[in-house]
Scaffold this motif. Structure first.
Motif, PDB file in Angstrom:
ATOM      1  N   LEU A 196      -7.675  -5.242  -5.632  1.00 36.30           N
ATOM      2  CA  LEU A 196      -7.394  -5.959  -4.389  1.00 36.30           C
ATOM      3  C   LEU A 196      -8.486  -5.705  -3.347  1.00 36.30           C
ATOM      4  CD1 LEU A 196      -3.533  -5.370  -4.199  1.00 36.30           C
ATOM      5  CD2 LEU A 196      -4.701  -7.559  -4.598  1.00 36.30           C
ATOM      6  N   GLN A 197      -9.012  -4.491  -3.319  1.00 38.02           N
ATOM      7  CA  GLN A 197     -10.084  -4.198  -2.363  1.00 38.02           C
ATOM      8  C   GLN A 197     -11.332  -5.024  -2.678  1.00 38.02           C
ATOM      9  OE1 GLN A 197      -9.979  -2.251   0.553  1.00 38.02           O
ATOM     10  NE2 GLN A 197     -11.845  -3.481   0.764  1.00 38.02           N
ATOM     11  N   ALA A 198     -11.623  -5.209  -3.962  1.00 33.84           N
ATOM     12  CA  ALA A 198     -12.786  -6.024  -4.341  1.00 33.84           C
ATOM     13  C   ALA A 198     -12.599  -7.477  -3.874  1.00 33.84           C
ATOM     14  CB  ALA A 198     -12.980  -5.988  -5.853  1.00 33.84           C
ATOM     15  N   TYR A 199     -11.395  -8.035  -4.080  1.00 35.57           N
ATOM     16  CA  TYR A 199     -11.149  -9.402  -3.611  1.00 35.57           C
ATOM     17  C   TYR A 199     -11.215  -9.461  -2.081  1.00 35.57           C
ATOM     18  CZ  TYR A 199      -9.765 -11.206  -8.208  1.00 35.57           C
ATOM     19  OH  TYR A 199      -9.768 -11.630  -9.515  1.00 35.57           O
ATOM     20  N   LYS A 200     -10.690  -8.427  -1.405  1.00 39.67           N
ATOM     21  CA  LYS A 200     -10.732  -8.427   0.063  1.00 39.67           C
ATOM     22  C   LYS A 200     -12.180  -8.377   0.561  1.00 39.67           C
ATOM     23  CE  LYS A 200      -8.572  -6.408   4.150  1.00 39.67           C
ATOM     24  NZ  LYS A 200      -9.750  -6.635   4.989  1.00 39.67           N
ATOM     25  N   LEU A 239       2.277 -12.423  -5.997  1.00 38.80           N
ATOM     26  CA  LEU A 239       1.197 -13.273  -5.488  1.00 38.80           C
ATOM     27  C   LEU A 239       1.164 -13.268  -3.959  1.00 38.80           C
ATOM     28  CD1 LEU A 239      -1.027 -15.412  -5.824  1.00 38.80           C
ATOM     29  CD2 LEU A 239       0.774 -17.153  -5.979  1.00 38.80           C
ATOM     30  N   ASN A 240       2.323 -13.402  -3.323  1.00 35.73           N
ATOM     31  CA  ASN A 240       2.359 -13.479  -1.864  1.00 35.73           C
ATOM     32  C   ASN A 240       1.820 -12.207  -1.216  1.00 35.73           C
ATOM     33  OD1 ASN A 240       3.416 -16.052  -1.961  1.00 35.73           O
ATOM     34  ND2 ASN A 240       5.545 -15.375  -1.799  1.00 35.73           N
ATOM     35  N   HIS A 241       2.198 -11.058  -1.753  1.00 32.23           N
ATOM     36  CA  HIS A 241       1.686  -9.802  -1.167  1.00 32.23           C
ATOM     37  C   HIS A 241       0.196  -9.635  -1.446  1.00 32.23           C
ATOM     38  CE1 HIS A 241       5.266  -8.030   0.556  1.00 32.23           C
ATOM     39  NE2 HIS A 241       5.956  -8.341  -0.538  1.00 32.23           N
ATOM     40  N   MET A 242      -0.257 -10.056  -2.614  1.00 31.87           N
ATOM     41  CA  MET A 242      -1.706  -9.988  -2.898  1.00 31.87           C
ATOM     42  C   MET A 242      -2.492 -10.772  -1.859  1.00 31.87           C
ATOM     43  SD  MET A 242      -1.998 -10.526  -7.000  1.00 31.87           S
ATOM     44  CE  MET A 242      -1.632  -9.236  -8.187  1.00 31.87           C
ATOM     45  N   LYS A 258      -3.494  -9.001   6.260  1.00 32.45           N
ATOM     46  CA  LYS A 258      -2.233  -9.006   7.009  1.00 32.45           C
ATOM     47  C   LYS A 258      -1.304  -7.880   6.573  1.00 32.45           C
ATOM     48  CE  LYS A 258      -2.454 -13.974   7.913  1.00 32.45           C
ATOM     49  NZ  LYS A 258      -1.812 -15.300   7.735  1.00 32.45           N
ATOM     50  N   GLU A 259      -1.618  -7.257   5.459  1.00 30.98           N
ATOM     51  CA  GLU A 259      -0.880  -6.084   4.989  1.00 30.98           C
ATOM     52  C   GLU A 259      -1.900  -5.096   4.449  1.00 30.98           C
ATOM     53  OE1 GLU A 259       1.952  -7.076   1.981  1.00 30.98           O
ATOM     54  OE2 GLU A 259       3.240  -8.247   3.324  1.00 30.98           O
ATOM     55  N   PRO A 260      -1.661  -3.775   4.631  1.00 30.81           N
ATOM     56  CA  PRO A 260      -2.598  -2.808   4.061  1.00 30.81           C
ATOM     57  C   PRO A 260      -2.474  -2.741   2.538  1.00 30.81           C
ATOM     58  CG  PRO A 260      -0.740  -1.681   5.092  1.00 30.81           C
ATOM     59  CD  PRO A 260      -0.598  -3.140   5.427  1.00 30.81           C
ATOM     60  N   PRO A 303       2.498   0.355  -3.448  1.00 28.40           N
ATOM     61  CA  PRO A 303       3.739   0.944  -3.985  1.00 28.40           C
ATOM     62  C   PRO A 303       5.001   0.319  -3.374  1.00 28.40           C
ATOM     63  CG  PRO A 303       2.123   2.664  -3.561  1.00 28.40           C
ATOM     64  CD  PRO A 303       1.564   1.401  -2.959  1.00 28.40           C
ATOM     65  N   LYS A 304       4.940  -0.066  -2.105  1.00 25.78           N
ATOM     66  CA  LYS A 304       6.097  -0.715  -1.483  1.00 25.78           C
ATOM     67  C   LYS A 304       6.346  -2.096  -2.129  1.00 25.78           C
ATOM     68  CE  LYS A 304       5.438   1.487   3.047  1.00 25.78           C
ATOM     69  NZ  LYS A 304       5.162   1.255   4.494  1.00 25.78           N
ATOM     70  N   VAL A 305       5.252  -2.785  -2.499  1.00 27.42           N
ATOM     71  CA  VAL A 305       5.396  -4.081  -3.169  1.00 27.42           C
ATOM     72  C   VAL A 305       6.124  -3.894  -4.503  1.00 27.42           C
ATOM     73  CG1 VAL A 305       4.141  -6.022  -4.213  1.00 27.42           C
ATOM     74  CG2 VAL A 305       3.311  -4.990  -2.083  1.00 27.42           C
ATOM     75  N   LEU A 306       5.763  -2.826  -5.203  1.00 24.75           N
ATOM     76  CA  LEU A 306       6.417  -2.573  -6.494  1.00 24.75           C
ATOM     77  C   LEU A 306       7.902  -2.290  -6.314  1.00 24.75           C
ATOM     78  CD1 LEU A 306       3.702  -0.368  -8.264  1.00 24.75           C
ATOM     79  CD2 LEU A 306       4.042  -2.854  -8.382  1.00 24.75           C
ATOM     80  N   GLU A 307       8.262  -1.567  -5.263  1.00 24.55           N
ATOM     81  CA  GLU A 307       9.675  -1.295  -5.002  1.00 24.55           C
ATOM     82  C   GLU A 307      10.422  -2.589  -4.681  1.00 24.55           C
ATOM     83  OE1 GLU A 307      11.393   1.510  -5.477  1.00 24.55           O
ATOM     84  OE2 GLU A 307       9.479   2.142  -6.377  1.00 24.55           O
ATOM     85  N   GLU A 308       9.774  -3.463  -3.908  1.00 26.47           N
ATOM     86  CA  GLU A 308      10.412  -4.749  -3.591  1.00 26.47           C
ATOM     87  C   GLU A 308      10.599  -5.573  -4.868  1.00 26.47           C
ATOM     88  OE1 GLU A 308       8.376  -7.118  -0.667  1.00 26.47           O
ATOM     89  OE2 GLU A 308       9.537  -8.924  -1.177  1.00 26.47           O
TER      90      GLU A 308
END
Length: 539
Positions: free
Chosen positions: A274-278, A490-493, A500-502, A507-512
């Protein structure tokens, strides 16, 4: 479109139904002959008389993706196209093709099922297996014919050419329900680069993710607007996930501890991806509105020279070679190894053994069922191979001393026309690479060489399941599909790439994801893995 009351083929057995239909009052010569061998025999008797060629062309409706092919899209009526007409002439059929927008093909097919408006032949895209969440309900509901007996009777070349591994992927309850395009090699997607733009940077061919970013930055400095061609929903844009082995698809599970989980549970690796895409977004290496770039715009921008690196199917390299020259005659397209991650490996998803899949509506009658199977069987014959690859003698090729002298496409328009005839209209083929056609030109031979030396050496795979996990079909936001990301993921990515999100919140995305159906998906995956229930082991 086939319609009306179903005739009982799917429930009582095809051949028994052939006899039933005939006895119900069919009067033409062909159907009368069909009744004779079946009468007095068991339900497995063969209606061999149906092999008699029909006296007039059989009208067949076909639904298929437009595949974003510009030749097809430019046609006012694809059924008046000379290649469609010629295919009908060669197979004694009258084809009525309806092109379905590629980006919407799954929801469009779902609407067909809901409305009972299914064509005689439905040519789906890759991953829409009979046991997939997209198709299983229709298959169970009897919308399509089981094909085993029909294949034996009318399509011996298909049975011979298509490998058993591919047939195994299109069975439900032991019966074949689709005719697959097949992949002789499971690696299919490649990383393309404009070599002329790479040479202008003075940098070597990149290998790692960081080296790729350096090349993109140098291209940007040289005026390339969006060095990497990103497409919405990460379609043909997921090579960074491949580098870090975190692809979020249904074929990408991995055993971590006591659980079998999607590979995107590897938190450190996913955060690096994700950092590479950012970084690509922050530095303008992809379009600022990358999340909404559709297939048409993506194609046009690559052809216009606005991008220098992209992912696509390797067998389409010669198309890119020709279409990029319209804007810049000096454009040079080639394939290079995809970026590698910390384990020194990379590449995109390795496919299963099947590509697009062809289903036959169970409402078609006996004559039409035979005609459809013969049409598809033609595609694997020598005559069919020559037509789809080289076209019409005297028009696009001539014979010299028994050898084909093919008029090669030069312009972008001619290239798209060849692609329509040789790939889209041909619903059954080895879709990994068309070695027959590629062998006719030096650029084509280079594609084969690059395919064998680059593409076959890379690619990612994981634990997968056939039939697919029932829980994935149950939870629309969390379920994993063949090449579509779960909407939650996809939405969190996208939010993380847009800042807009760190990214550290992964890990929070995985819990959701777990709370919205993921726990049930993991539970089923782990139980099936432990019980060896329809499990395919990847790397």
């Amino acid at each position: 479109m086939a319609g009306g009351a179903r005739k009982g083929w799917r429930n009582t057995g095809i051949l028994a139904a052939l006899a039933a239909v005939t006895l119900a009052g069919c009067s033409d010569k062909e159907k009368t002959e069909a009744a004779a061998p079946a009468s007095g025999a068991s339900g497995t008797a063969k209606a061999t008389a149906t092999a008699t060629a029909p006296q007039k062309a059989v009208k067949i409706s076909i639904g298929m993706s437009d595949a974003l092919n510009k030749y097809a899209l430019a046609s006012d009526d694809i059924n008046k196209d000379k290649w469609v007409k010629k295919l009908g002439e060669l197979t004694n059929t009258d084809l009525d093709i309806k092109l379905i927008p590629h980006a919407d093909i799954k929801p469009k097919i779902a609407l067909m099922f809901a409305g009972g408006n299914v064509p005689d032949v439905l040519h789906t895209i890759q991953g829409m297996y009979p046991v997939s969440t997209d198709m299983l309900g229709a298959v169970k509901g009897g919308v399509f014919l089981p094909l085993d007996d029909l294949l034996k009777q009318y399509a011996p070349d298909l049975l011979k050419a298509i490998p058993e591994e591919a047939w195994n992927e299109v069975r439900y309850d032991g019966k074949i329900y689709a005719i697959p395009e097949y992949l002789s090699i499971q690696s299919r997607r490649a990383t393309f680069i404009r070599k002329d733009l790479l040479d202008a940077t003075g940098l070597p061919v990149p290998k790692t993710v960081d080296e790729y970013l350096d090349v993109m930055r140098a291209m940007k400095k040289n005026g390339v607007e969006h060095p990497f061609a990103f497409r919405e929903k990460f379609a043909y844009s997921d090579f960074i996930f491949g580098a870090y082995d975190v692809m979020p698809y249904s074929t990408m599970f991995e055993k971590i501890g006591d659980e079998v989980v999607p590979k995107f549970f590897k938190v450190e690796a996913m955060e690096k991806a994700l950092q590479a895409y950012k970084t690509m977004y922050d530095e303008g290496l992809i379009a600022k509105d990358f999340a909404s770039v559709d297939g048409n715009r993506w194609t046009n921008e690559i052809n216009a020279g606005k991008s220098g690196i992209w992912n696509h199917n390797a067998n389409l390299m010669t198309t890119w070679v020709n279409t990029t020259k319209a804007a810049n005659p000096n454009a040079v397209v080639t394939m290079i190894p995809s970026p590698v991650g910390d384990d020194g490996k990379g590449g995109m998803m390795k496919y299963s053994f099947t590509g697009n899949l062809t289903y036959i509506n169970s409402d078609v009658g006996e004559e039409k069922a035979a005609a459809i199977l013969k049409l598809l069987n033609f595609m694997m014959t020598d005559e069919g191979d020559r037509f789809f690859n080289f076209g019409i003698e005297g028009d696009t090729y001539t014979l010299k001393d028994g050898n084909v002298d093919y008029k090669q496409p030069v312009t972008a328009e001619e290239t798209y026309e060849e692609q329509f005839r040789s790939s889209i209209l041909r619903m059954v083929e080895d879709t990994a690479l068309n070695r027959t056609l590629l062998a006719t030109t030096e650029p084509g031979r280079q594609v084969v060489e690059l395919f064998d030396s680059v593409v076959t050496k890379e690619g990612r795979e994981g634990i997968s399941f056939l039939p697919e996990l029932a829980a994935s079909g149950k939870y629309s936001d969390a379920g994993l599909k063949f090449s579509d990301m779960p909407p939650i993921i996809l939405n969190h990515m996208l939010k993380m790439i847009y800042g807009k999100e760190p990214i550290s919140d992964w890990p929070k995305v995985l819990e959701e994801w777990r709370s919205k159906g993921g726990n049930e998906i993991i539970k089923e995956a782990t139980e099936r893995y432990n019980s060896k229930d329809g499990v395919k082991l990847g790397e």
